[in-house]
Write a protein that holds these residues in place. Structure first.
Motif, PDB file in Angstrom:
ATOM      1  N   ARG A  41      30.007  -9.824   6.259  1.00 24.62           N
ATOM      2  CA  ARG A  41      29.965  -8.369   6.213  1.00 24.62           C
ATOM      3  C   ARG A  41      30.437  -7.846   4.853  1.00 24.62           C
ATOM      4  NH1 ARG A  41      29.562  -4.618  10.196  1.00 24.62           N
ATOM      5  NH2 ARG A  41      28.321  -6.286  11.103  1.00 24.62           N
ATOM      6  N   ALA A  42      31.436  -8.489   4.272  1.00 25.64           N
ATOM      7  CA  ALA A  42      31.900  -8.063   2.951  1.00 25.64           C
ATOM      8  C   ALA A  42      30.816  -8.272   1.896  1.00 25.64           C
ATOM      9  CB  ALA A  42      33.166  -8.830   2.567  1.00 25.64           C
ATOM     10  N   LEU A  43      30.088  -9.394   1.986  1.00 27.85           N
ATOM     11  CA  LEU A  43      28.993  -9.649   1.049  1.00 27.85           C
ATOM     12  C   LEU A  43      27.871  -8.635   1.218  1.00 27.85           C
ATOM     13  CD1 LEU A  43      28.805 -13.553   1.194  1.00 27.85           C
ATOM     14  CD2 LEU A  43      29.491 -12.170  -0.775  1.00 27.85           C
ATOM     15  N   LEU A  44      27.530  -8.339   2.458  1.00 28.95           N
ATOM     16  CA  LEU A  44      26.481  -7.346   2.711  1.00 28.95           C
ATOM     17  C   LEU A  44      26.897  -5.967   2.229  1.00 28.95           C
ATOM     18  CD1 LEU A  44      25.353  -8.428   6.290  1.00 28.95           C
ATOM     19  CD2 LEU A  44      24.059  -8.675   4.174  1.00 28.95           C
ATOM     20  N   GLN A  45      28.157  -5.640   2.420  1.00 27.53           N
ATOM     21  CA  GLN A  45      28.650  -4.345   1.956  1.00 27.53           C
ATOM     22  C   GLN A  45      28.508  -4.229   0.446  1.00 27.53           C
ATOM     23  OE1 GLN A  45      29.664  -1.879   3.851  1.00 27.53           O
ATOM     24  NE2 GLN A  45      30.021  -0.550   2.096  1.00 27.53           N
ATOM     25  N   ARG A  46      28.864  -5.296  -0.255  1.00 28.84           N
ATOM     26  CA  ARG A  46      28.759  -5.282  -1.724  1.00 28.84           C
ATOM     27  C   ARG A  46      27.296  -5.258  -2.159  1.00 28.84           C
ATOM     28  NH1 ARG A  46      31.219 -10.430  -4.372  1.00 28.84           N
ATOM     29  NH2 ARG A  46      29.153 -11.273  -3.914  1.00 28.84           N
ATOM     30  N   ARG A  47      26.445  -5.946  -1.425  1.00 29.08           N
ATOM     31  CA  ARG A  47      25.038  -6.043  -1.826  1.00 29.08           C
ATOM     32  C   ARG A  47      24.291  -4.733  -1.634  1.00 29.08           C
ATOM     33  NH1 ARG A  47      20.711  -5.390  -2.966  1.00 29.08           N
ATOM     34  NH2 ARG A  47      18.897  -6.772  -3.043  1.00 29.08           N
ATOM     35  N   TYR A  48      24.516  -4.079  -0.500  1.00 25.96           N
ATOM     36  CA  TYR A  48      23.700  -2.908  -0.176  1.00 25.96           C
ATOM     37  C   TYR A  48      24.352  -1.578  -0.533  1.00 25.96           C
ATOM     38  CZ  TYR A  48      20.633  -6.075   2.308  1.00 25.96           C
ATOM     39  OH  TYR A  48      19.764  -7.087   2.622  1.00 25.96           O
ATOM     40  N   ASP A  49      25.674  -1.552  -0.600  1.00 29.66           N
ATOM     41  CA  ASP A  49      26.340  -0.276  -0.846  1.00 29.66           C
ATOM     42  C   ASP A  49      27.131  -0.235  -2.148  1.00 29.66           C
ATOM     43  OD1 ASP A  49      25.395   0.689   1.556  1.00 29.66           O
ATOM     44  OD2 ASP A  49      27.131   0.004   2.673  1.00 29.66           O
ATOM     45  N   GLY A  50      27.206  -1.337  -2.861  1.00 27.82           N
ATOM     46  CA  GLY A  50      27.980  -1.371  -4.082  1.00 27.82           C
ATOM     47  C   GLY A  50      27.267  -0.679  -5.235  1.00 27.82           C
ATOM     48  N   SER A  51      28.047  -0.136  -6.146  1.00 24.91           N
ATOM     49  CA  SER A  51      27.474   0.502  -7.323  1.00 24.91           C
ATOM     50  C   SER A  51      27.031  -0.561  -8.325  1.00 24.91           C
ATOM     51  CB  SER A  51      28.522   1.408  -7.980  1.00 24.91           C
ATOM     52  OG  SER A  51      29.609   0.641  -8.456  1.00 24.91           O
ATOM     53  N   VAL A  52      26.227  -0.153  -9.298  1.00 25.02           N
ATOM     54  CA  VAL A  52      25.783  -1.084 -10.336  1.00 25.02           C
ATOM     55  C   VAL A  52      26.979  -1.620 -11.105  1.00 25.02           C
ATOM     56  CG1 VAL A  52      24.418  -1.302 -12.440  1.00 25.02           C
ATOM     57  CG2 VAL A  52      23.534   0.048 -10.528  1.00 25.02           C
ATOM     58  N   ARG A  53      27.937  -0.747 -11.357  1.00 24.40           N
ATOM     59  CA  ARG A  53      29.138  -1.188 -12.079  1.00 24.40           C
ATOM     60  C   ARG A  53      29.876  -2.265 -11.307  1.00 24.40           C
ATOM     61  NH1 ARG A  53      33.173   3.413 -14.068  1.00 24.40           N
ATOM     62  NH2 ARG A  53      31.286   3.826 -15.292  1.00 24.40           N
ATOM     63  N   LEU A  96      27.974  -9.394  17.636  1.00 26.72           N
ATOM     64  CA  LEU A  96      28.629 -10.559  17.069  1.00 26.72           C
ATOM     65  C   LEU A  96      27.810 -11.800  17.419  1.00 26.72           C
ATOM     66  CD1 LEU A  96      32.326  -9.801  18.110  1.00 26.72           C
ATOM     67  CD2 LEU A  96      31.249  -9.373  15.885  1.00 26.72           C
ATOM     68  N   ASP A  97      27.734 -12.740  16.483  1.00 24.80           N
ATOM     69  CA  ASP A  97      27.050 -14.003  16.750  1.00 24.80           C
ATOM     70  C   ASP A  97      28.071 -14.968  17.343  1.00 24.80           C
ATOM     71  OD1 ASP A  97      25.896 -16.588  16.550  1.00 24.80           O
ATOM     72  OD2 ASP A  97      24.577 -15.886  14.943  1.00 24.80           O
ATOM     73  N   PRO A  98      27.874 -15.429  18.575  1.00 23.86           N
ATOM     74  CA  PRO A  98      28.873 -16.290  19.215  1.00 23.86           C
ATOM     75  C   PRO A  98      29.105 -17.607  18.487  1.00 23.86           C
ATOM     76  CG  PRO A  98      26.825 -16.236  20.483  1.00 23.86           C
ATOM     77  CD  PRO A  98      26.718 -15.164  19.452  1.00 23.86           C
ATOM     78  N   ALA A  99      28.148 -18.052  17.677  1.00 26.68           N
ATOM     79  CA  ALA A  99      28.302 -19.320  16.965  1.00 26.68           C
ATOM     80  C   ALA A  99      29.080 -19.160  15.666  1.00 26.68           C
ATOM     81  CB  ALA A  99      26.938 -19.929  16.679  1.00 26.68           C
ATOM     82  N   PHE A 100      29.209 -17.954  15.167  1.00 23.89           N
ATOM     83  CA  PHE A 100      29.934 -17.712  13.924  1.00 23.89           C
ATOM     84  C   PHE A 100      31.437 -17.716  14.185  1.00 23.89           C
ATOM     85  CE2 PHE A 100      27.010 -15.449  10.677  1.00 23.89           C
ATOM     86  CZ  PHE A 100      26.037 -16.404  10.871  1.00 23.89           C
ATOM     87  N   THR A 101      32.188 -18.107  13.173  1.00 26.77           N
ATOM     88  CA  THR A 101      33.636 -17.973  13.256  1.00 26.77           C
ATOM     89  C   THR A 101      34.028 -16.565  12.813  1.00 26.77           C
ATOM     90  OG1 THR A 101      34.043 -18.698  10.982  1.00 26.77           O
ATOM     91  CG2 THR A 101      33.908 -20.415  12.684  1.00 26.77           C
ATOM     92  N   VAL A 102      35.274 -16.221  13.075  1.00 27.31           N
ATOM     93  CA  VAL A 102      35.780 -14.918  12.648  1.00 27.31           C
ATOM     94  C   VAL A 102      35.679 -14.783  11.134  1.00 27.31           C
ATOM     95  CG1 VAL A 102      37.844 -13.465  12.516  1.00 27.31           C
ATOM     96  CG2 VAL A 102      37.304 -14.699  14.647  1.00 27.31           C
ATOM     97  N   ALA A 103      36.070 -15.820  10.402  1.00 32.35           N
ATOM     98  CA  ALA A 103      36.033 -15.785   8.936  1.00 32.35           C
ATOM     99  C   ALA A 103      34.601 -15.623   8.429  1.00 32.35           C
ATOM    100  CB  ALA A 103      36.665 -17.053   8.352  1.00 32.35           C
ATOM    101  N   GLU A 104      33.659 -16.314   9.055  1.00 30.15           N
ATOM    102  CA  GLU A 104      32.265 -16.208   8.626  1.00 30.15           C
ATOM    103  C   GLU A 104      31.734 -14.791   8.822  1.00 30.15           C
ATOM    104  OE1 GLU A 104      30.750 -20.808   9.426  1.00 30.15           O
ATOM    105  OE2 GLU A 104      30.701 -19.329  11.047  1.00 30.15           O
ATOM    106  N   HIS A 105      32.072 -14.183   9.933  1.00 33.98           N
ATOM    107  CA  HIS A 105      31.650 -12.802  10.166  1.00 33.98           C
ATOM    108  C   HIS A 105      32.225 -11.875   9.095  1.00 33.98           C
ATOM    109  CE1 HIS A 105      29.205 -12.267  13.731  1.00 33.98           C
ATOM    110  NE2 HIS A 105      29.921 -13.147  14.394  1.00 33.98           N
TER     111      HIS A 105
END
Length: 311
Positions: free
Chosen positions: A112-124, A99-108
């Motif tokens: 992570r949700a954006l990264l999940q969509r970017r790297y593991d999401g389907s083309v659809r 965890l990055d101590p400077a990040f807020t809970v919401a930012e984390h």
């Protein structure tokens, strides 16, 4: 065919047979053998420096074993490490997934949700309308936060609370929530009971039990395992002269495969030091079959972890 797919358990079975990982100065762990069914709670128990984290990372496809073999969800290790990484997720592991101590809970959570969509999401999924993608991301976050028992409203500043202001148990819950956003079949958590009071420790294990009961296989590194977990124990002791696990001068470096979290976040490795005693360490794997491991060294564990940027 569809019925068979629906009946398959969500969690991944984990099987190890003579599993071992070697560093330049000896074995981080060796001859680990056990079997865990889908949805099991597996506790990797032992003192710091005894190879617990190396075993955790090897079983999730982040470090490459040197002997024996293992399977996670039917995927063989070390041959299918990338595939195992796709079905597993790490909670907080110092120097690997932090965890990055400077990040807020919401930012984390949003990151992570954006990264999940970017790297593991389907083309659809990537072609969906922005509003639909945002709604899906919010749903995933809410689901993960609820499963991790993280009460955002109870935090000092709600979801805008910085990680540095979180209590240890809440930081653990956040790291687990971030891992659960990927909906993994295998969840790995390091230092589960570190710096926790007895009451907080009980809450942490209750959380992990609930995740396992819901179907996710859980691997948890700890100093003391609960009685109801499948226990793999590492103990400190003298290695017999000439033992198979005695450190060798020509030991090969353990190859590391950093996980998606480390590559995506680009966090700076945390500082960590490991004491180097004169005596070797013998690891004992305590499972239902009472399997044992050969001698390992704290130097071997430290060197293997150095390959992931921890030491």
């Amino acid at each position: 065919m569809g019925t068979e797919t629906e009946e398959q358990p969500h969690g991944a079975a984990v099987v190890a047979d003579g599993f071992g990982l070697k560093g330049p100065r000896g074995w981080a762990f060796r001859q680990v053998s056990f079997r865990a069914e889908p949805g099991a709670l597996v506790a990797i128990e032992g003192p710091s420096g005894s190879g617990r984290t190396c075993l955790l990372l090897a079983l999730t496809g982040r470090m490459k074993a040197k002997e024996g073999h293992a399977e996670v969800g039917g995927l063989p290790l070390p041959r299918r490490m990338a595939a195992v990484r796709r079905i597993s997720a790490l909670g907080q592991v110092p120097g690997v997934s932090e965890l990055d101590p400077a990040f807020t809970v919401a930012e984390h959570l949003r990151e992570r949700a954006l990264l999940q969509r970017r790297y593991d999401g389907s083309v659809r999924a990537l072609l969906r309308r922005p509003a639909e993608r945002a709604a899906t991301a919010r749903a995933r976050i809410e689901e993960a936060v609820a499963a991790a028992g993280l009460d955002l409203a109870a935090l000092p500043k709600g979801e805008r609370t910085s990680v540095r202001d979180l209590e240890r148990l809440e930081a653990l819950r956040l790291s687990i929530a971030l891992a659960l956003i990927a909906r993994p079949r295998l969840l790995a958590v390091d230092d589960t009971d570190l710096k926790l009071s007895d009451a907080d420790r009980a809450e942490a294990w209750a959380l992990l039990r609930s995740l396992a009961a819901a179907g996710t296989t859980v691997l948890a590194v700890c100093s003391e395992a609960p009685e109801d977990a499948l226990r793999i124990t590492t103990l400190t002791g003298e290695a017999a002269p000439g033992a198979p696990g005695a450190p060798a001068s020509d030991a090969e470096t353990a190859a590391a495969e950093p996980g998606a979290e480390e590559r995506a976040e680009g966090r700076a490795p945390a500082d960590a030091t490991t004491g180097v005693p004169d005596a070797d360490q013998a690891a004992v794997g305590e499972t239902a079959a009472d399997d044992t491991t050969d001698a390992t060294t704290e130097e071997g564990a430290a060197d293997a972890l150095a390959e992931t940027g921890r030491a």
